[in-house]
Scaffold this active site. Structure first.
Site, PDB file in Angstrom:
ATOM      1  N   LYS A 131     -18.349  19.963  59.487  1.00  0.00           N
ATOM      2  CA  LYS A 131     -18.389  21.049  60.478  1.00  0.00           C
ATOM      3  C   LYS A 131     -19.382  20.751  61.611  1.00  0.00           C
ATOM      4  O   LYS A 131     -19.047  20.862  62.778  1.00  0.00           O
ATOM      5  CB  LYS A 131     -18.776  22.383  59.797  1.00  0.00           C
TER       6      LYS A 131
ATOM      7  N   ARG B 208     -19.346  33.092  56.197  1.00  0.00           N
ATOM      8  CA  ARG B 208     -19.284  32.426  54.904  1.00  0.00           C
ATOM      9  C   ARG B 208     -18.967  33.404  53.776  1.00  0.00           C
ATOM     10  O   ARG B 208     -18.909  32.995  52.618  1.00  0.00           O
ATOM     11  CB  ARG B 208     -20.636  31.776  54.602  1.00  0.00           C
TER      12      ARG B 208
ATOM     13  N   ARG C  60     -26.344  11.923  53.963  1.00  0.00           N
ATOM     14  CA  ARG C  60     -26.525  12.518  55.307  1.00  0.00           C
ATOM     15  C   ARG C  60     -27.968  12.389  55.788  1.00  0.00           C
ATOM     16  O   ARG C  60     -28.908  12.630  55.052  1.00  0.00           O
ATOM     17  CB  ARG C  60     -26.141  14.002  55.259  1.00  0.00           C
TER      18      ARG C  60
ATOM     19  N   ARG D 176     -32.284  16.252  54.273  1.00  0.00           N
ATOM     20  CA  ARG D 176     -32.579  17.649  53.929  1.00  0.00           C
ATOM     21  C   ARG D 176     -32.832  17.811  52.430  1.00  0.00           C
ATOM     22  O   ARG D 176     -32.157  17.188  51.622  1.00  0.00           O
ATOM     23  CB  ARG D 176     -31.390  18.533  54.352  1.00  0.00           C
TER      24      ARG D 176
ATOM     25  N   ARG E 106     -24.599  24.542  46.044  1.00  0.00           N
ATOM     26  CA  ARG E 106     -24.027  24.929  47.339  1.00  0.00           C
ATOM     27  C   ARG E 106     -22.498  24.878  47.303  1.00  0.00           C
ATOM     28  O   ARG E 106     -21.841  25.749  47.870  1.00  0.00           O
ATOM     29  CB  ARG E 106     -24.580  24.021  48.444  1.00  0.00           C
TER      30      ARG E 106
HETATM   31  P1  ADP Z   1     -23.957  22.735  55.519  1.00  0.00           P
HETATM   32  O1  ADP Z   1     -23.866  22.345  56.977  1.00  0.00           O
HETATM   33  O2  ADP Z   1     -24.235  21.542  54.690  1.00  0.00           O
HETATM   34  O3  ADP Z   1     -22.781  23.504  55.056  1.00  0.00           O
HETATM   35  P2  ADP Z   1     -25.769  24.728  56.448  1.00  0.00           P
HETATM   36  O4  ADP Z   1     -26.746  24.054  57.305  1.00  0.00           O
HETATM   37  O5  ADP Z   1     -24.637  25.419  57.109  1.00  0.00           O
HETATM   38  O6  ADP Z   1     -25.235  23.666  55.403  1.00  0.00           O
HETATM   39  O7  ADP Z   1     -26.479  25.784  55.513  1.00  0.00           O
HETATM   40  C1  ADP Z   1     -27.683  25.485  54.834  1.00  0.00           C
HETATM   41  C2  ADP Z   1     -28.124  26.723  54.068  1.00  0.00           C
HETATM   42  O8  ADP Z   1     -28.410  27.785  55.000  1.00  0.00           O
HETATM   43  C3  ADP Z   1     -27.092  27.313  53.125  1.00  0.00           C
HETATM   44  O9  ADP Z   1     -27.102  26.674  51.851  1.00  0.00           O
HETATM   45  C4  ADP Z   1     -27.563  28.771  53.052  1.00  0.00           C
HETATM   46  O10 ADP Z   1     -28.713  28.914  52.239  1.00  0.00           O
HETATM   47  C5  ADP Z   1     -27.989  29.039  54.489  1.00  0.00           C
HETATM   48  N1  ADP Z   1     -26.857  29.538  55.309  1.00  0.00           N
HETATM   49  C6  ADP Z   1     -26.296  28.929  56.383  1.00  0.00           C
HETATM   50  N2  ADP Z   1     -25.302  29.680  56.888  1.00  0.00           N
HETATM   51  C7  ADP Z   1     -25.206  30.788  56.115  1.00  0.00           C
HETATM   52  C8  ADP Z   1     -24.373  31.926  56.108  1.00  0.00           C
HETATM   53  N3  ADP Z   1     -23.388  32.085  57.029  1.00  0.00           N
HETATM   54  N4  ADP Z   1     -24.576  32.873  55.154  1.00  0.00           N
HETATM   55  C9  ADP Z   1     -25.555  32.742  54.245  1.00  0.00           C
HETATM   56  N5  ADP Z   1     -26.372  31.684  54.176  1.00  0.00           N
HETATM   57  C10 ADP Z   1     -26.216  30.702  55.106  1.00  0.00           C
HETATM   58  P1  ADP Z   2     -21.163  20.078  57.340  1.00  0.00           P
HETATM   59  O1  ADP Z   2     -21.774  20.585  58.615  1.00  0.00           O
HETATM   60  O2  ADP Z   2     -19.777  20.612  57.112  1.00  0.00           O
HETATM   61  O3  ADP Z   2     -22.060  20.275  56.167  1.00  0.00           O
HETATM   62  P2  ADP Z   2     -21.655  17.415  58.447  1.00  0.00           P
HETATM   63  O4  ADP Z   2     -20.978  17.397  59.764  1.00  0.00           O
HETATM   64  O5  ADP Z   2     -23.133  17.551  58.449  1.00  0.00           O
HETATM   65  O6  ADP Z   2     -20.964  18.514  57.480  1.00  0.00           O
HETATM   66  O7  ADP Z   2     -21.241  16.086  57.667  1.00  0.00           O
HETATM   67  C1  ADP Z   2     -21.755  15.789  56.369  1.00  0.00           C
HETATM   68  C2  ADP Z   2     -21.997  14.276  56.260  1.00  0.00           C
HETATM   69  O8  ADP Z   2     -20.735  13.605  56.243  1.00  0.00           O
HETATM   70  C3  ADP Z   2     -22.780  13.675  57.420  1.00  0.00           C
HETATM   71  O9  ADP Z   2     -23.577  12.645  56.915  1.00  0.00           O
HETATM   72  C4  ADP Z   2     -21.681  13.132  58.354  1.00  0.00           C
HETATM   73  O10 ADP Z   2     -22.137  12.014  59.120  1.00  0.00           O
HETATM   74  C5  ADP Z   2     -20.594  12.726  57.373  1.00  0.00           C
HETATM   75  N1  ADP Z   2     -19.231  12.931  57.875  1.00  0.00           N
HETATM   76  C6  ADP Z   2     -18.777  13.915  58.696  1.00  0.00           C
HETATM   77  N2  ADP Z   2     -17.448  13.779  58.909  1.00  0.00           N
HETATM   78  C7  ADP Z   2     -17.050  12.694  58.196  1.00  0.00           C
HETATM   79  C8  ADP Z   2     -15.786  12.030  58.017  1.00  0.00           C
HETATM   80  N3  ADP Z   2     -14.661  12.476  58.600  1.00  0.00           N
HETATM   81  N4  ADP Z   2     -15.762  10.941  57.208  1.00  0.00           N
HETATM   82  C9  ADP Z   2     -16.891  10.489  56.615  1.00  0.00           C
HETATM   83  N5  ADP Z   2     -18.103  11.066  56.744  1.00  0.00           N
HETATM   84  C10 ADP Z   2     -18.192  12.154  57.533  1.00  0.00           C
END
Ligand code: ADP
Ligand code: ADP
Length: 230
Positions: free
Chosen positions: A25, A100, A139, A173, A184
């Site tokens: 994302k 979410r 990541r 992270r 998660r």
């Molecule tokens: P990822 O990109 O790996 O999905 P995020 O950076 O979006 O992780 O989220 C990290 C943490 O921040 C989540 O595990 C949660 O604790 C909190 N968080 C982020 N977005 C939301 C949301 N929309 N509702 C509740 N908690 C959230």
């Molecule tokens: P999210 O925000 O949904 O948690 P991220 O964009 O942070 O996901 O991506 C999670 C990890 O996967 C990062 O290390 C990113 O560089 C990698 N990644 C993202 N898209 C792809 C893909 N299409 N194929 C392989 N790795 C990816």
């Protein structure tokens, strides 16, 4: 930033990126928001910014984030609604990681109606649970304001440990450690995945195969957005 208008003012565009942690994302939101001139609103980045500044909100969120659990709806909704209402969001926004939960989705509708808009499209990036662990444990995130993300294998920075875009340090992270990732993904499956059917039922879901190289996923996302802009 407001986008070029012809005779009439173009309506704001609100896009939601939906998908499990690690689906891609954040990676795609950065490209899409630039391409379509939208504000990138990442709830996770907003929480991490509050954490860094040691605000009350940051302290509250930290308890949940370190456990890998979702932050309660009321505080999350208030934070995102406030961000969307600022002037730099007038052309629309690319929502990343919000909503979410069903309560967040309902609150988003209300917030956007008040801003004269709606959720135009939900882009669901589909990735199998097995692929997520490898993506998250590999990541690397930039400490800069843009929070650019890399992967040691799939998307390495030009210089190890340094962000290509702003030269700041990259870090792993705490919640990308394996035991936190499991929590998660569990939170996603129970609380967030029902939103797939919620938006599908409203005819607003585009499903994208996220288990392909980043550029190919981007191509499909662009095409899906272009289709709703016509
Ligand atoms: P990822 O990109 O790996 O999905 P995020 O950076 O979006 O992780 O989220 C990290 C943490 O921040 C989540 O595990 C949660 O604790 C909190 N968080 C982020 N977005 C939301 C949301 N929309 N509702 C509740 N908690 C959230
Ligand atoms: P999210 O925000 O949904 O948690 P991220 O964009 O942070 O996901 O991506 C999670 C990890 O996967 C990062 O290390 C990113 O560089 C990698 N990644 C993202 N898209 C792809 C893909 N299409 N194929 C392989 N790795 C990816």
């Amino acid at each position: 930033m407001a986008g070029s208008s012809t005779s009439a003012q173009t309506a704001a565009l609100y896009l939601v990126l939906l998908g499990a942690p690690g689906a891609g994302k954040g990676t795609q939101a950065q490209v899409l928001s630039q391409k379509f001139g939208l504000l990138h609103v990442s709830s996770g980045d907003l929480f991490r910014d509050n954490l860094k500044r040691e605000t009350e909100l940051g302290k509250l969120a930290q308890t949940y984030m370190t456990r890998g659990e979702l932050v309660p709806d009321d505080v999350t909704i208030k934070m995102v609604a406030e961000r969307l209402g600022r002037p730099d969001g007038a052309a629309g926004a690319m929502l990343d990681g919000f909503p979410r939960t069903p309560a967040q989705a309902a609150a988003l509708e209300t917030t956007l109606v008040a801003l004269g808009g709606k959720v135009n499209l939900v882009l669901y990036i589909k990735v199998s649970p097995e692929a997520l662990m490898e993506r998250l444990t590999g990541r690397w995130t930039c400490r800069g304001a843009g929070a650019h993300v890399y992967h040691m294998k799939h998307n390495p920075p030009r210089q190890p440990g340094v962000c290509d875009v702003d030269g700041t340090e990259l870090y792993q992270r705490d919640d990308d450690m394996p035991e936190k990732v499991s929590t998660r993904v569990g939170e996603y499956l129970t609380k967030t995945s029902p939103l797939i059917e919620y938006y599908r039922g409203r005819g607003r879901l585009a499903e994208i195969d996220g288990e392909r190289p980043i550029e190919l996923v981007t191509k499909d996302l662009f095409a899906a957005v272009e289709a709703v802009r016509r």
